[in-house]
Design a protein around this motif. Sequence first.
Motif, PDB file in Angstrom:
ATOM      1  N   GLU A   1       3.249  25.593 -17.088  1.00  0.00           N
ATOM      2  CA  GLU A   1       4.193  25.093 -16.077  1.00  0.00           C
ATOM      3  C   GLU A   1       4.376  26.086 -14.930  1.00  0.00           C
ATOM      4  OE1 GLU A   1       6.734  26.519 -19.633  1.00  0.00           O
ATOM      5  OE2 GLU A   1       4.915  25.344 -19.356  1.00  0.00           O
ATOM      6  N   HIS A   2       4.152  27.370 -15.199  1.00  0.00           N
ATOM      7  CA  HIS A   2       4.195  28.359 -14.113  1.00  0.00           C
ATOM      8  C   HIS A   2       2.992  28.187 -13.195  1.00  0.00           C
ATOM      9  CE1 HIS A   2       6.535  31.112 -17.108  1.00  0.00           C
ATOM     10  NE2 HIS A   2       7.290  30.144 -16.617  1.00  0.00           N
TER      11      HIS A   2
ATOM     12  N   LEU B   1       3.116  25.561 -10.356  1.00  0.00           N
ATOM     13  CA  LEU B   1       3.803  25.867  -9.105  1.00  0.00           C
ATOM     14  C   LEU B   1       2.812  26.270  -8.008  1.00  0.00           C
ATOM     15  CD1 LEU B   1       6.831  27.905 -10.464  1.00  0.00           C
ATOM     16  CD2 LEU B   1       6.821  25.537  -9.654  1.00  0.00           C
TER      17      LEU B   1
ATOM     18  N   ALA C   1       9.005  31.607  -5.894  1.00  0.00           N
ATOM     19  CA  ALA C   1       8.943  30.160  -6.145  1.00  0.00           C
ATOM     20  C   ALA C   1       9.378  29.832  -7.571  1.00  0.00           C
ATOM     21  CB  ALA C   1       7.522  29.649  -5.896  1.00  0.00           C
TER      22      ALA C   1
ATOM     23  N   PRO D   1      14.858  24.016  -4.309  1.00  0.00           N
ATOM     24  CA  PRO D   1      13.561  23.849  -3.653  1.00  0.00           C
ATOM     25  C   PRO D   1      12.898  25.216  -3.455  1.00  0.00           C
ATOM     26  CG  PRO D   1      15.367  23.185  -2.191  1.00  0.00           C
ATOM     27  CD  PRO D   1      15.981  23.639  -3.477  1.00  0.00           C
ATOM     28  N   TYR D   2      11.589  25.211  -3.488  1.00  0.00           N
ATOM     29  CA  TYR D   2      10.867  26.471  -3.299  1.00  0.00           C
ATOM     30  C   TYR D   2       9.770  26.289  -2.262  1.00  0.00           C
ATOM     31  CZ  TYR D   2       7.550  24.257  -6.489  1.00  0.00           C
ATOM     32  OH  TYR D   2       6.680  23.376  -7.076  1.00  0.00           O
TER      33      TYR D   2
ATOM     34  N   HIS E   1      12.532  27.493  -8.652  1.00  0.00           N
ATOM     35  CA  HIS E   1      12.266  26.330  -9.505  1.00  0.00           C
ATOM     36  C   HIS E   1      13.086  26.390 -10.787  1.00  0.00           C
ATOM     37  CE1 HIS E   1       9.861  23.864 -12.356  1.00  0.00           C
ATOM     38  NE2 HIS E   1       9.822  23.066 -11.307  1.00  0.00           N
TER      39      HIS E   1
END
Length: 176
Positions: free
Chosen positions: A153-154, A157, A121, A130-131, A125
């Motif tokens: 920010e990781h 997800l 993902a 898209p993931y 990203h």
Amino acid sequence: MRLVAVFGSARSAVHTPQYREAYAWGRAVAQAGFGVVTGGYNGSMEAVSHGAKEAGGLVVGVTAPPLFPTRKGPNAHVDLEIPAPTLLTRIERLLDVAVGYLVLPGGVGTLTELMAAWNVAMIAHMHGQPYRPVGVHASWMELLRPRLEIAPEHLELLSVLESLEDVERFLGRLPG
């Protein structure tokens, strides 16, 4: 049929809170119109499969007979077994066939599956693609707090799932 991969412990015993929670997640997946794909064996994988099957869902098990020669095939709720020759092939197949991922509590194997799904993902990203969404049981978050190079920010997800209602909302956001 769209599938949701659900990762979890092979050690969850029947009649424990962990098993009941996995069963409820499996039911929720099927009630949302998805089939489930798991590692196909016991514990949470069996509980998810049982819940999905009772709710009318398709159950796929990606097993690894060479890795687990003492296991006597997939659990009784599996409709379709997909044997994999290696651990990495097994994880790759689980990731490839699903439109999203749910991660229950578990051990090193579950953590490996979580990390693989999260990394896929993150790479998508990073490239603006898209993931496939990753929903994680809230119990994982203590381990996954920002450290080393895990940036906030990781973590964004991941969808943190604290209740069955959170799981249902997560499933409602998956691609059609």
